[in-house]
Motif scaffolding. Sequence first.
Motif, PDB file in Angstrom:
ATOM      1  N   ILE A 220      35.846  19.486  95.419  1.00 41.80           N
ATOM      2  CA  ILE A 220      36.547  18.824  96.515  1.00 41.80           C
ATOM      3  C   ILE A 220      37.104  17.522  95.965  1.00 41.80           C
ATOM      4  N   ASP A 221      38.428  17.438  95.919  1.00 42.77           N
ATOM      5  CA  ASP A 221      39.103  16.374  95.179  1.00 42.77           C
ATOM      6  C   ASP A 221      39.898  15.457  96.098  1.00 42.77           C
ATOM      7  N   ASN A 243      42.233  19.996  97.273  1.00 39.57           N
ATOM      8  CA  ASN A 243      42.744  18.632  97.163  1.00 39.57           C
ATOM      9  C   ASN A 243      43.035  18.063  98.546  1.00 39.57           C
ATOM     10  N   LEU A 244      42.415  16.922  98.865  1.00 34.30           N
ATOM     11  CA  LEU A 244      42.556  16.302 100.185  1.00 34.30           C
ATOM     12  C   LEU A 244      43.324  14.984 100.158  1.00 34.30           C
ATOM     13  N   ALA A 245      43.482  14.387  98.988  1.00 39.60           N
ATOM     14  CA  ALA A 245      44.169  13.097  98.897  1.00 39.60           C
ATOM     15  C   ALA A 245      44.590  12.870  97.452  1.00 39.60           C
ATOM     16  N   SER A 271      44.988  20.547 101.367  1.00 40.50           N
ATOM     17  CA  SER A 271      44.677  20.680 102.777  1.00 40.50           C
ATOM     18  C   SER A 271      44.695  19.313 103.440  1.00 40.50           C
ATOM     19  N   SER A 272      44.857  19.316 104.757  1.00 45.54           N
ATOM     20  CA  SER A 272      44.764  18.097 105.562  1.00 45.54           C
ATOM     21  C   SER A 272      44.187  18.481 106.910  1.00 45.54           C
TER      22      SER A 272
END
Length: 336
Positions: A220-221, A243-245, A271-272
């Motif tokens: 989880i990045d 990838n979240l940010a 993702s968001s």
Amino acid sequence: MATMRAVDVQGGRGPATSMHITTIPRPTPTSTQALVRVRAFGLNRMDLLQREGLYPLPPQAPSTMGVEFSGVIEELAGESERGFKKGDAVFGLAYGGAYAEYIAVSTHMLVHKPDELSWEQCAGIPETWITATQAMYMVAGYQPGQSILWHAGASSVSIAGIQLSRADGASKIFATTRQDEKCRFCEEELGVTKAFNSEKGDWSEELLKATDGKGVDVIIDFMGAGFFQQNLNAAARDCHIVNLAALGGTKMKGGEDISAFFRKRVRYEGSSLRSRDEDYQGKLRDMLVEHALPKFKDGTFKVYIEKVFDWEQIVDAHQLMESNKTKGKLICTIPW
């Protein structure tokens, strides 16, 4: 017209010192919404970006910052979800508007406040725990027995995710941080297998040593381009990277080796949460209530709060978040 006080940004965007409390119209709940009088709200890194004009808001979001809160229902619209009534103590997730005395929010994103948790604790749950749940389960497809790596290990989302990973039988849990103190926090307080200081050499090499060369099953990045190559290096076969940010930037330096995508059958997915529709967020609310809320009540899961501010100190709260020295949530309370 009914009014309320809310945090605003002078000129619409700017540094922390441009924030101030002003008077704006009080929202009116429509359709499935409730009007909630806010007792506390949580700060998130997206708030810093929104304040600076760098966060694209979903069309349904008000200009006022803040996506998570706790408070008391003052009013309900005609199509609101059954099970809620005026006077209920609740906490929840919104598209925006929590930095204010009142917020209009869909009842599909509200949760009844447990007596075992404080207003401050409840205000620190929705965004972070729902984001971690979404990334780990709905996007990454985590299964018990897999190994998992949480970047920004002392951030609120990763603190939540590490606890979820432990509770759901991860074989090994790893984390990265930028400070030795935060690495110790992840290992000693949160119980990760190993935390790596990403400022001290190549953390992916150390992770491979700790996994006998296998790598990890789920990553989880939050770092983006800055960790892109190391994530591929650290990935196990069939790894899913979420990838979240992009705290480490959005542009590659050049020379990246992407062969791991086919050698290791790696999936890399962005993702968001804030851009998701109400039905999707409602499903995540239900997952939180069913799987996490009982563990909050019995003390298995903890809400780590770094500091609580009176909302009149919102400038100080944002400046502390910008310092990157926190471990856990920053919460603001609205006395009433």
